[in-house]
Write a protein that holds these residues in place. Structure first.
Motif, PDB file in Angstrom:
ATOM      1  N   TYR A 148      64.754   4.524 -11.498  1.00  0.00           N
ATOM      2  CA  TYR A 148      63.298   4.664 -11.317  1.00  0.00           C
ATOM      3  C   TYR A 148      62.970   5.901 -10.481  1.00  0.00           C
ATOM      4  N   GLY A 190      56.881  -4.194 -20.481  1.00  0.00           N
ATOM      5  CA  GLY A 190      57.770  -3.111 -20.042  1.00  0.00           C
ATOM      6  C   GLY A 190      57.086  -1.769 -20.203  1.00  0.00           C
ATOM      7  N   ASP A 226      55.263  -4.200 -15.865  1.00  0.00           N
ATOM      8  CA  ASP A 226      56.606  -3.653 -15.634  1.00  0.00           C
ATOM      9  C   ASP A 226      57.120  -4.191 -14.302  1.00  0.00           C
ATOM     10  N   ASP A 253      58.367  -9.435 -13.442  1.00  0.00           N
ATOM     11  CA  ASP A 253      59.537  -9.505 -14.327  1.00  0.00           C
ATOM     12  C   ASP A 253      59.157 -10.321 -15.551  1.00  0.00           C
ATOM     13  N   LEU A 254      59.495  -9.791 -16.724  1.00  0.00           N
ATOM     14  CA  LEU A 254      59.068 -10.454 -17.957  1.00  0.00           C
ATOM     15  C   LEU A 254      59.711 -11.831 -18.113  1.00  0.00           C
ATOM     16  N   ARG A 299      57.482  -1.029 -26.343  1.00  0.00           N
ATOM     17  CA  ARG A 299      58.373  -0.005 -26.906  1.00  0.00           C
ATOM     18  C   ARG A 299      59.570   0.145 -25.972  1.00  0.00           C
TER      19      ARG A 299
HETATM   20  C1  LIG Z   1      62.670   2.854 -21.339  1.00  0.00           C
HETATM   21  S1  LIG Z   1      61.366   2.234 -20.374  1.00  0.00           S
HETATM   22  C2  LIG Z   1      60.068   2.220 -21.613  1.00  0.00           C
HETATM   23  C3  LIG Z   1      58.696   2.265 -21.004  1.00  0.00           C
HETATM   24  C4  LIG Z   1      57.544   2.263 -21.992  1.00  0.00           C
HETATM   25  N1  LIG Z   1      57.541   1.048 -22.800  1.00  0.00           N
HETATM   26  C5  LIG Z   1      57.575   3.491 -22.860  1.00  0.00           C
HETATM   27  O1  LIG Z   1      57.952   3.381 -24.033  1.00  0.00           O
HETATM   28  O2  LIG Z   1      57.235   4.561 -22.359  1.00  0.00           O
HETATM   29  C6  LIG Z   1      61.728   0.508 -20.183  1.00  0.00           C
HETATM   30  C7  LIG Z   1      60.861  -0.182 -19.145  1.00  0.00           C
HETATM   31  O3  LIG Z   1      61.077  -1.584 -19.253  1.00  0.00           O
HETATM   32  C8  LIG Z   1      61.036  -2.123 -17.963  1.00  0.00           C
HETATM   33  N2  LIG Z   1      61.757  -3.407 -17.941  1.00  0.00           N
HETATM   34  C9  LIG Z   1      63.021  -3.641 -18.337  1.00  0.00           C
HETATM   35  N3  LIG Z   1      63.324  -4.934 -18.152  1.00  0.00           N
HETATM   36  C10 LIG Z   1      62.231  -5.533 -17.627  1.00  0.00           C
HETATM   37  C11 LIG Z   1      61.926  -6.852 -17.210  1.00  0.00           C
HETATM   38  N4  LIG Z   1      62.823  -7.827 -17.300  1.00  0.00           N
HETATM   39  N5  LIG Z   1      60.693  -7.112 -16.714  1.00  0.00           N
HETATM   40  C12 LIG Z   1      59.773  -6.122 -16.615  1.00  0.00           C
HETATM   41  N6  LIG Z   1      60.004  -4.846 -16.989  1.00  0.00           N
HETATM   42  C13 LIG Z   1      61.214  -4.549 -17.490  1.00  0.00           C
HETATM   43  C14 LIG Z   1      61.716  -1.085 -17.113  1.00  0.00           C
HETATM   44  O4  LIG Z   1      61.354  -1.239 -15.740  1.00  0.00           O
HETATM   45  C15 LIG Z   1      61.213   0.208 -17.734  1.00  0.00           C
HETATM   46  O5  LIG Z   1      60.075   0.693 -17.067  1.00  0.00           O
END
Ligand SMILES: C[S@@+](CC[C@H](N)C(=O)[O-])C[C@H]1O[C@@H](n2cnc3c(N)ncnc32)[C@H](O)[C@@H]1O
Length: 289
Positions: free
Chosen positions: A26, A64, A88, A116-117, A132
């Motif tokens: 991050y 996310g 997120d 957290d999801l 995405r």
């Molecule tokens: C590769 S980034 C994609 C961000 C956005 N969807 C985009 O396409 O620009 C993946 C994101 O998913 C979030 N993420 C992954 N696992 C997660 C969880 N269990 N709960 C919440 N957020 C999560 C990460 O913190 C990260 O910001």
């Protein structure tokens, strides 16, 4: 919750890794990379959201959301008569997304929250749940989809877009690109994340108890010295250096990040090569089905 997984190496040795470490981290650099990636694949994502039927007035949940690229895109499609809530687990990412919503003039209908999801419980029902490049990071993507689909109004949209990383290639094949792609794919695999979530979307929808989705796949294809694609690859490697070193894939010294984009560009131009970026597969169900 057990967050470890056992990596089986080609030589038969095994190693237990902790998946709590989010592969890309991050950092400020990673937030910039997410925006570059967002610009790079924006058209592909917009196409999926439009095909799924996202339109003015809808209320959307973006899973996310990172620094908000998909939420802001959805915000344009639903307009101020609708709303978008981006979730997120990174508070820093959420704060960056909030600043961008203000800059984009969308802060009245595009909002963000940190959660957290796996445990997030929405306070309302939505017309669409989207995301995405997020299911690839979830330990139980089908279970999360099934649970959150319970917060969808009847006949609502479920639209996700995920990558198939191993299918990226340079045509013709070139040594540096092949090496770098190998590093990237191994970094995600060895930290316990799915490198072909695009290919698993169909089965994930079914396992979540959702109807058979409509699907489409598309990829950026880039060549020539002007392409931003080389910078995108190098920034991805930059974010992955800690994971690559931690899992024994390579070292910062071997990577040589400072001129990696230039070397990838020079190699492609010298070979007359184009880069076929990883296919981005979209899947959606909607009330029109
Ligand atoms: C590769 S980034 C994609 C961000 C956005 N969807 C985009 O396409 O620009 C993946 C994101 O998913 C979030 N993420 C992954 N696992 C997660 C969880 N269990 N709960 C919440 N957020 C999560 C990460 O913190 C990260 O910001």
């Amino acid at each position: 919750m057990d967050t470890s997984f056992v990596e089986r190496r080609p030589d038969g040795r095994t190693k237990t890794l902790d998946t709590r470490q989010y592969t890309l981290g991050y950092s400020e650099g990673e937030f910039k990379r997410l925006q570059l990636q967002g610009d790079f694949v924006r058209d592909l994502t917009e196409d999926v959201l439009r095909r799924a039927g996202l339109k003015q007035g809808m209320h959307v949940l973006d899973l996310g959301c990172g620094v908000g690229d998909v939420s802001l895109l959805a915000g344009q499609l639903v307009g101020p008569s609708g709303s978008v809530l981006g979730i997120d687990r990174s508070q820093d990412a959420v704060e960056a997304a909030e600043r961008r919503a203000v800059e984009a003039g969308q802060c009245y209908w595009v909002r963000f929250a940190s959660a957290d999801l796996a445990s997030f419980v929405p306070e309302r029902k939505f017309d669409a749940i989207i995301g995405r490049l997020v299911l690839m990071y979830l330990r139980e993507p089908a279970e999360t989809l099934r649970r959150l689909a319970g917060f969808l109004r009847p006949g609502g949209i479920v639209a996700f877009q995920e990558m198939s990383m191993p299918f990226a290639r340079s045509v013709p094949t070139t040594p540096l690109f092949t090496q770098v792609l190998g590093w990237i794919v191994r970094a995600f695999a060895r930290t316990g994340f799915e490198t072909d979530m695009g290919g698993k979307l169909f089965s994930t929808y079914l396992a979540a108890g959702l109807p058979v989705p409509q699907m489409i796949s598309g990829a950026r294809v880039e060549g020539g010295g002007e392409s931003l694609g080389f910078e995108y690859i190098a920034q991805t490697v930059r974010s992955l250096i800690p994971a690559m070193e931690r899992t024994g894939i390579t070292t910062a010294a071997e990577i040589g990040i400072d001129d990696l984009a230039d070397r990838l560009r020079e190699e492609a131009v010298a070979h007359g090569a184009c880069i076929m970026f990883p296919p981005m597969t979209g899947a959606w169900i909607c009330s029109q089905q």
